[in-house]
Design a protein around this motif. Structure first.
Motif, PDB file in Angstrom:
ATOM      1  N   UNK A 288       0.841  -1.199   0.000  1.00 44.52           N
ATOM      2  CA  UNK A 288       0.000   0.000   0.000  1.00 44.52           C
ATOM      3  C   UNK A 288       0.878   1.251   0.000  1.00 44.52           C
ATOM      4  N   UNK A 289       1.867   1.255   0.897  1.00 44.10           N
ATOM      5  CA  UNK A 289       2.724   2.450   1.040  1.00 44.10           C
ATOM      6  C   UNK A 289       3.570   2.662  -0.214  1.00 44.10           C
ATOM      7  N   UNK A 290       4.006   1.557  -0.818  1.00 48.67           N
ATOM      8  CA  UNK A 290       4.856   1.675  -2.015  1.00 48.67           C
ATOM      9  C   UNK A 290       4.081   2.235  -3.205  1.00 48.67           C
ATOM     10  N   UNK A 291       2.768   1.976  -3.224  1.00 54.90           N
ATOM     11  CA  UNK A 291       1.985   2.371  -4.400  1.00 54.90           C
ATOM     12  C   UNK A 291       1.545   3.835  -4.363  1.00 54.90           C
ATOM     13  N   UNK A 292       1.630   4.443  -3.194  1.00 59.99           N
ATOM     14  CA  UNK A 292       1.107   5.808  -3.038  1.00 59.99           C
ATOM     15  C   UNK A 292       2.158   6.855  -3.404  1.00 59.99           C
ATOM     16  N   UNK A 293       1.701   7.947  -4.016  1.00 63.12           N
ATOM     17  CA  UNK A 293       2.534   9.140  -4.197  1.00 63.12           C
ATOM     18  C   UNK A 293       1.750  10.334  -3.679  1.00 63.12           C
ATOM     19  N   UNK A 294       2.323  11.090  -2.781  1.00 63.13           N
ATOM     20  CA  UNK A 294       1.650  12.295  -2.296  1.00 63.13           C
ATOM     21  C   UNK A 294       1.778  13.409  -3.328  1.00 63.13           C
ATOM     22  N   UNK A 295       0.638  14.068  -3.573  1.00 64.42           N
ATOM     23  CA  UNK A 295       0.601  15.128  -4.598  1.00 64.42           C
ATOM     24  C   UNK A 295       1.618  16.232  -4.325  1.00 64.42           C
ATOM     25  N   UNK A 296       1.781  16.598  -3.061  1.00 64.11           N
ATOM     26  CA  UNK A 296       2.686  17.715  -2.737  1.00 64.11           C
ATOM     27  C   UNK A 296       4.136  17.370  -3.076  1.00 64.11           C
ATOM     28  N   UNK A 297       4.475  16.091  -2.965  1.00 63.07           N
ATOM     29  CA  UNK A 297       5.845  15.674  -3.290  1.00 63.07           C
ATOM     30  C   UNK A 297       6.078  15.722  -4.793  1.00 63.07           C
ATOM     31  N   UNK A 298       5.061  15.318  -5.549  1.00 61.56           N
ATOM     32  CA  UNK A 298       5.189  15.393  -7.018  1.00 61.56           C
ATOM     33  C   UNK A 298       5.322  16.843  -7.462  1.00 61.56           C
ATOM     34  N   UNK A 299       4.503  17.701  -6.868  1.00 72.00           N
ATOM     35  CA  UNK A 299       4.587  19.125  -7.229  1.00 72.00           C
ATOM     36  C   UNK A 299       5.950  19.702  -6.846  1.00 72.00           C
ATOM     37  N   UNK A 300       6.578  19.086  -5.865  1.00 76.49           N
ATOM     38  CA  UNK A 300       7.896  19.540  -5.406  1.00 76.49           C
ATOM     39  C   UNK A 300       9.024  18.912  -6.230  1.00 76.49           C
ATOM     40  N   UNK A 301       8.668  18.157  -7.258  1.00 74.10           N
ATOM     41  CA  UNK A 301       9.695  17.660  -8.180  1.00 74.10           C
ATOM     42  C   UNK A 301      10.047  16.188  -8.057  1.00 74.10           C
ATOM     43  N   UNK A 302       9.281  15.429  -7.262  1.00 74.58           N
ATOM     44  CA  UNK A 302       9.590  14.002  -7.137  1.00 74.58           C
ATOM     45  C   UNK A 302       9.003  13.244  -8.335  1.00 74.58           C
ATOM     46  N   UNK A 303       9.850  12.971  -9.317  1.00 71.70           N
ATOM     47  CA  UNK A 303       9.420  12.236 -10.507  1.00 71.70           C
ATOM     48  C   UNK A 303       9.569  10.737 -10.271  1.00 71.70           C
ATOM     49  N   UNK A 304       8.958   9.911 -11.133  1.00 73.58           N
ATOM     50  CA  UNK A 304       9.116   8.451 -11.023  1.00 73.58           C
ATOM     51  C   UNK A 304      10.559   8.044 -11.314  1.00 73.58           C
ATOM     52  N   UNK A 305      11.229   8.811 -12.156  1.00 76.30           N
ATOM     53  CA  UNK A 305      12.640   8.530 -12.418  1.00 76.30           C
ATOM     54  C   UNK A 305      13.448   8.677 -11.127  1.00 76.30           C
ATOM     55  N   UNK A 306      13.107   9.668 -10.347  1.00 73.84           N
ATOM     56  CA  UNK A 306      13.795   9.856  -9.057  1.00 73.84           C
ATOM     57  C   UNK A 306      13.406   8.734  -8.087  1.00 73.84           C
ATOM     58  N   UNK A 307      12.125   8.377  -8.071  1.00 74.31           N
ATOM     59  CA  UNK A 307      11.670   7.300  -7.176  1.00 74.31           C
ATOM     60  C   UNK A 307      12.440   6.005  -7.484  1.00 74.31           C
ATOM     61  N   UNK A 308      12.701   5.754  -8.757  1.00 73.09           N
ATOM     62  CA  UNK A 308      13.429   4.540  -9.152  1.00 73.09           C
ATOM     63  C   UNK A 308      14.835   4.479  -8.547  1.00 73.09           C
ATOM     64  N   UNK A 309      15.339   5.628  -8.147  1.00 73.95           N
ATOM     65  CA  UNK A 309      16.713   5.651  -7.600  1.00 73.95           C
ATOM     66  C   UNK A 309      16.757   5.419  -6.088  1.00 73.95           C
TER      67      UNK A 309
END
Lengths: 170, 154
Positions: A66-87
């Motif tokens: 559950x926790x792995x599948x979630x992305x908080x909107x504020x973090x995405x707006x702050x620049x957290x891309x999936x490419x970054x998550x992969x790292x």
């Protein structure tokens, strides 16, 4: 991990993922826990993308789907891309993540693996880079992320995989 | 670098975290709620806290006692710390079920067998089970951060 949940969540439909989960079975603690989650995101002296990196590092270590599948909107707006998550994985030290992001992961790893083994060098780097208020907030956030994800895993009934879902910060 | 160890535990840790402001206040409210909820007695949570401290080798944590669990006998605590809780008749079936669960939880929540979890549910009910895993998460987290802060704050 059991494929069937060990307890049944209450039938509430408040739209709050904490209140609608099995944690709702304990009304005496669910409001304080939901309040803590809200404070972690709303009162943070740490930028949301960095908080999200720490949360996802914890989710990966605990293996909470559950926790792995979630992305908080504020973090995405702050620049957290999936490419970054992969790292945010093994070998992150050699990744393109910033020094601040790598340091936040090292802090999470010290907590998640062996707190007693945290080195003086890491302690000194943390103190140099983060203010006392930022470190305290990161510590509180990490406890909250870890405690709730371990709750989810302990309750069981978690699917093997879930699609990535963006949710609004509380 | 030479380190001077500062002994921190889950009680005095909050003094270092208050600088976080609103999140520290919210964190303290969770701490009070988990110790005061009606589903798992504070004395059982204290046994869990001390067992987790033993497993972490957290000396400062082992040296403190939660005021809410004053009824807990010190000889029983020492028996727990000698790992005699499985055979010592002072421990009830409910306490044994919870302590067994705590040890599995400490290793990895993914590894907890259904039988171990179901024994806790049989004794505490579903609400008690959830209250227990919430408490274990925050107690264990506070022990971990106290150990880290012992290194950060010298």
């Amino acid at each position: 991990m059991g494929t069937v949940a060990r307890v049944q969540a209450p039938q509430g439909n408040t739209g709050d993922p904490i209140r609608d989960s099995a944690l709702g079975l304990v009304p005496e603690t669910v409001d304080p826990i939901a309040g803590l989650n809200r404070s972690v995101w709303r009162s943070s002296p740490v930028r949301p993308a960095l908080l999200e990196i720490v949360r996802l590092r914890n989710a990966r270590t605990v293996n909470c789907q559950f926790c792995k599948s979630v992305r908080y909107d504020v973090a995405r707006r702050d620049g957290l891309t999936e490419s970054k998550v992969d790292q945010i994985r093994d070998g992150y030290e050699q990744s393109a993540l910033s020094e601040e992001e790598k340091l936040a992961i090292a802090f999470a790893d010290a907590y998640l693996h062996d707190p007693k083994a945290m080195t003086a060098e890491l302690a000194a780097r943390l103190k140099r880079h983060f203010s006392a208020a930022q470190l305290a907030h990161l510590a509180i956030a990490l406890i909250a992320f870890n405690a709730t994800s371990r709750c989810a895993v302990s309750i069981g009934g978690m699917p093997d995989n879930l699609p990535i879902t963006e949710i609004a910060a509380p | 670098m030479v380190l001077t160890m500062v002994s921190m535990n889950s009680a005095n840790l909050i003094d270092r975290l208050t600088i976080a402001g609103a999140s520290a206040q919210a964190f303290d409210q969770v701490w009070r709620a988990i110790w005061n909820q009606p589903h798992v007695p504070a004395a059982i949570l204290e046994l869990c806290r001390l067992n987790l401290a033993r497993l972490h080798r957290a000396e400062a944590e082992l040296a403190m006692r939660m005021p809410l669990a004053q009824s807990l006998d010190e000889e029983k605590i020492q028996s727990l710390l000698r790992e005699n809780w499985m055979t010592d008749p002072r421990f009830s079936a409910s306490e044994r079920a919870v302590l067994n669960f705590t040890e599995w939880y400490h290793v990895d929540p993914q590894s907890i067998p259904d039988q171990v979890a179901n024994e806790v549910i049989a004794h505490l009910g579903q609400s008690g089970f959830v209250a227990l895993i919430e408490a274990l998460g925050f107690i264990d987290g506070r022990i971990r951060i106290a150990m880290i802060y012992s290194r950060i704050q010298e």
